[in-house]
Scaffold this motif. Structure first.
Motif, mmCIF file in Angstrom:
data_model
loop_
_atom_site.group_PDB
_atom_site.id
_atom_site.type_symbol
_atom_site.label_atom_id
_atom_site.label_comp_id
_atom_site.label_asym_id
_atom_site.label_seq_id
_atom_site.Cartn_x
_atom_site.Cartn_y
_atom_site.Cartn_z
ATOM 1 N N GLY A 259 -48.275 -15.851 102.872
ATOM 2 C CA GLY A 259 -48.638 -14.452 102.872
ATOM 3 C C GLY A 259 -49.807 -14.087 101.982
ATOM 4 N N THR A 260 -50.474 -15.071 101.400
ATOM 5 C CA THR A 260 -51.614 -14.769 100.535
ATOM 6 C C THR A 260 -52.880 -14.656 101.371
ATOM 7 O OG1 THR A 260 -51.913 -17.123 100.093
ATOM 8 C CG2 THR A 260 -50.627 -15.870 98.490
ATOM 9 N N ALA A 261 -53.812 -13.844 100.914
ATOM 10 C CA ALA A 261 -55.051 -13.610 101.640
ATOM 11 C C ALA A 261 -55.949 -14.838 101.592
ATOM 12 C CB ALA A 261 -55.780 -12.406 101.065
ATOM 13 N N VAL A 262 -56.629 -15.094 102.701
ATOM 14 C CA VAL A 262 -57.612 -16.169 102.803
ATOM 15 C C VAL A 262 -58.806 -15.652 103.588
ATOM 16 C CG1 VAL A 262 -55.921 -18.047 102.695
ATOM 17 C CG2 VAL A 262 -56.568 -17.118 104.899
ATOM 18 N N ALA A 263 -59.852 -16.440 103.635
ATOM 19 C CA ALA A 263 -61.047 -16.058 104.379
ATOM 20 C C ALA A 263 -60.717 -15.917 105.866
ATOM 21 C CB ALA A 263 -62.134 -17.108 104.182
ATOM 22 N N ASP A 264 -61.415 -15.001 106.513
ATOM 23 C CA ASP A 264 -61.212 -14.783 107.945
ATOM 24 C C ASP A 264 -61.645 -16.009 108.744
ATOM 25 O OD1 ASP A 264 -60.272 -12.255 107.523
ATOM 26 O OD2 ASP A 264 -62.185 -11.267 107.980
ATOM 27 N N ASN A 265 -60.921 -16.273 109.805
ATOM 28 C CA ASN A 265 -61.315 -17.324 110.738
ATOM 29 C C ASN A 265 -60.933 -16.880 112.137
ATOM 30 O OD1 ASN A 265 -58.522 -17.657 110.349
ATOM 31 N ND2 ASN A 265 -58.620 -19.828 110.789
ATOM 32 N N ALA A 266 -61.824 -17.099 113.063
ATOM 33 C CA ALA A 266 -61.597 -16.689 114.440
ATOM 34 C C ALA A 266 -60.577 -17.616 115.090
ATOM 35 C CB ALA A 266 -62.909 -16.720 115.211
ATOM 36 N N ARG A 267 -59.799 -17.076 115.988
ATOM 37 C CA ARG A 267 -58.818 -17.849 116.749
ATOM 38 C C ARG A 267 -59.277 -17.938 118.199
ATOM 39 N NH1 ARG A 267 -53.639 -17.953 113.845
ATOM 40 N NH2 ARG A 267 -54.312 -17.804 111.683
ATOM 41 N N ILE A 268 -58.729 -18.884 118.920
ATOM 42 C CA ILE A 268 -59.123 -19.052 120.315
ATOM 43 C C ILE A 268 -58.684 -17.864 121.159
ATOM 44 C CG2 ILE A 268 -59.012 -21.566 120.183
ATOM 45 C CD1 ILE A 268 -56.475 -21.330 122.019
ATOM 46 N N ASN A 269 -59.383 -17.684 122.234
ATOM 47 C CA ASN A 269 -59.001 -16.735 123.265
ATOM 48 C C ASN A 269 -58.167 -17.543 124.256
ATOM 49 O OD1 ASN A 269 -58.966 -15.408 125.785
ATOM 50 N ND2 ASN A 269 -60.726 -14.170 125.165
ATOM 51 N N PHE A 270 -56.858 -17.432 124.153
ATOM 52 C CA PHE A 270 -55.943 -18.247 124.948
ATOM 53 C C PHE A 270 -56.171 -18.069 126.446
ATOM 54 C CE2 PHE A 270 -51.760 -18.816 127.026
ATOM 55 C CZ PHE A 270 -51.577 -20.152 126.760
ATOM 56 N N ALA A 271 -56.389 -16.845 126.889
ATOM 57 C CA ALA A 271 -56.586 -16.578 128.319
ATOM 58 C C ALA A 271 -57.814 -17.311 128.858
ATOM 59 C CB ALA A 271 -56.705 -15.082 128.569
ATOM 60 N N TRP B 253 -44.694 -14.955 124.704
ATOM 61 C CA TRP B 253 -45.781 -14.025 124.408
ATOM 62 C C TRP B 253 -45.900 -13.788 122.903
ATOM 63 C CZ3 TRP B 253 -49.409 -13.687 127.596
ATOM 64 C CH2 TRP B 253 -49.229 -13.499 128.968
ATOM 65 N N ASN B 254 -44.768 -13.627 122.220
ATOM 66 C CA ASN B 254 -44.818 -13.440 120.768
ATOM 67 C C ASN B 254 -45.525 -14.615 120.103
ATOM 68 O OD1 ASN B 254 -41.480 -11.949 120.311
ATOM 69 N ND2 ASN B 254 -43.378 -10.991 120.955
ATOM 70 N N ARG B 255 -45.229 -15.808 120.531
ATOM 71 C CA ARG B 255 -45.831 -16.991 119.932
ATOM 72 C C ARG B 255 -47.330 -17.087 120.237
ATOM 73 N NH1 ARG B 255 -40.831 -16.969 119.684
ATOM 74 N NH2 ARG B 255 -39.575 -18.396 118.430
ATOM 75 N N VAL B 256 -47.712 -16.691 121.442
ATOM 76 C CA VAL B 256 -49.133 -16.660 121.775
ATOM 77 C C VAL B 256 -49.845 -15.659 120.870
ATOM 78 C CG1 VAL B 256 -50.834 -16.038 123.550
ATOM 79 C CG2 VAL B 256 -48.844 -17.433 124.168
ATOM 80 N N ALA B 257 -49.284 -14.463 120.755
ATOM 81 C CA ALA B 257 -49.919 -13.423 119.939
ATOM 82 C C ALA B 257 -49.998 -13.827 118.474
ATOM 83 C CB ALA B 257 -49.160 -12.100 120.085
ATOM 84 N N LEU B 258 -48.938 -14.404 117.952
ATOM 85 C CA LEU B 258 -48.931 -14.814 116.549
ATOM 86 C C LEU B 258 -49.875 -15.982 116.293
ATOM 87 C CD1 LEU B 258 -45.118 -14.417 115.934
ATOM 88 C CD2 LEU B 258 -46.943 -13.069 114.841
ATOM 89 N N ALA B 259 -49.868 -16.964 117.173
ATOM 90 C CA ALA B 259 -50.708 -18.149 116.988
ATOM 91 C C ALA B 259 -52.199 -17.823 117.107
ATOM 92 C CB ALA B 259 -50.338 -19.235 117.990
ATOM 93 N N CYS C 76 -43.702 -9.993 115.424
ATOM 94 C CA CYS C 76 -44.919 -9.894 116.225
ATOM 95 C C CYS C 76 -45.335 -8.429 116.336
ATOM 96 C CB CYS C 76 -44.720 -10.503 117.612
ATOM 97 S SG CYS C 76 -46.261 -10.501 118.568
ATOM 98 N N ALA C 77 -46.183 -8.000 115.432
ATOM 99 C CA ALA C 77 -46.631 -6.607 115.401
ATOM 100 C C ALA C 77 -47.408 -6.245 116.664
ATOM 101 C CB ALA C 77 -47.490 -6.357 114.165
ATOM 102 N N TYR C 78 -48.203 -7.163 117.175
ATOM 103 C CA TYR C 78 -48.988 -6.903 118.386
ATOM 104 C C TYR C 78 -48.059 -6.521 119.543
ATOM 105 C CZ TYR C 78 -52.116 -7.622 122.334
ATOM 106 O OH TYR C 78 -52.837 -7.440 123.490
ATOM 107 N N HIS D 96 -50.028 -9.479 128.975
ATOM 108 C CA HIS D 96 -49.925 -9.150 127.560
ATOM 109 C C HIS D 96 -51.257 -9.194 126.839
ATOM 110 C CE1 HIS D 96 -45.696 -8.969 127.858
ATOM 111 N NE2 HIS D 96 -45.566 -8.815 126.557
ATOM 112 N N MET D 97 -52.122 -10.110 127.164
ATOM 113 C CA MET D 97 -53.388 -10.171 126.465
ATOM 114 C C MET D 97 -54.382 -10.931 127.312
ATOM 115 S SD MET D 97 -51.796 -12.570 123.595
ATOM 116 C CE MET D 97 -50.287 -11.654 123.748
ATOM 117 N N THR D 98 -55.614 -10.460 127.287
ATOM 118 C CA THR D 98 -56.613 -11.108 128.105
ATOM 119 C C THR D 98 -57.789 -11.632 127.293
ATOM 120 O OG1 THR D 98 -57.599 -8.963 128.553
ATOM 121 C CG2 THR D 98 -56.059 -9.824 130.191
ATOM 122 N N THR D 99 -58.244 -10.889 126.319
ATOM 123 C CA THR D 99 -59.402 -11.340 125.555
ATOM 124 C C THR D 99 -59.208 -11.062 124.082
ATOM 125 O OG1 THR D 99 -60.499 -9.221 125.810
ATOM 126 C CG2 THR D 99 -61.023 -10.905 127.453
#
Length: 179
Positions: A26-38, A163-169, A77-79, A7-10
């Motif tokens: 649902g309000t906008a906030v500053a961008d923050n990077a998330r971990i690469n789970f793989a 997978w949905n939870r991985v993609a969302l988190a 999960c849109a992804y 489902h996702m690699t990087t």
């Protein structure tokens, strides 16, 4: 149909740029990077890929995609929804059926009895906290699938929910199929 089960690699730069742009309200906030789970948990990731592959074994590929699409709808999960609707199209699924998955109860003639039983079970398992898996839903699925198939359907539902939870988190962005 051949479906790549990873489902996702990087996480891409685009993912990082769009990750974390909404609060739980649902309000906008500053961008923050998330971990690469793989990369951060490669053994867990490979185990999940292996579970996903095993869950699909022996199931009709069209049914696999319907289950994954419905769970992804329910989990918002849109992804994964984008990925699995594209996979279903590539496998020859009709646009009419894809549009009807979210409202399958109102359009039962688009789906077989077996598919409807699987969709009902997908909803019950995905929304298990809302009241468990009703006995009638389970019984209908058990009547439509033999024991091995039913176990495979359940495993697939478990896998897509994970997978949905991985993609969302990890804030995976729809349209960036990273398999």
């Amino acid at each position: 149909m051949t479906t790549n089960t990873t489902h996702m690699t990087t996480n891409t730069t685009a993912d990082a740029a769009h990750a974390g742009t909404r609060t739980s309200e649902g309000t906008a906030v500053a961008d923050n990077a998330r971990i690469n789970f793989a990369k951060a948990a490669p053994k867990a990731f490979r185990a999940l890929v292996g579970f996903d592959i095993a869950a699909r074994e022996g199931l009709d590929p069209a049914l696999v995609e319907l289950i994954q699409i419905r769970a992804s709808h329910l989990n918002h999960c849109a992804y994964c929804l984008h990925m699995h609707t594209n996979d279903a199209r590539k496998a020859g699924e009709s646009e009419d059926r894809l549009h009807m998955v979210a409202v399958w109860r109102e359009a039962p003639h688009f789906f077989t009895e077996k598919e409807r039983a699987a969709l009902a079970l997908t909803e019950a398992v995905t929304l298990v906290a809302d009241g468990g898996v009703p006995a009638d839903v389970y019984a209908e699925a058990a009547a439509r699938f033999d024991e091995k198939e039913l176990a495979q359907v359940l495993a697939l539902i478990f896998a897509i929910n994970t997978w949905n939870r991985v993609a969302l988190a990890t804030a995976k962005m729809a349209g960036t199929d990273e398999r």
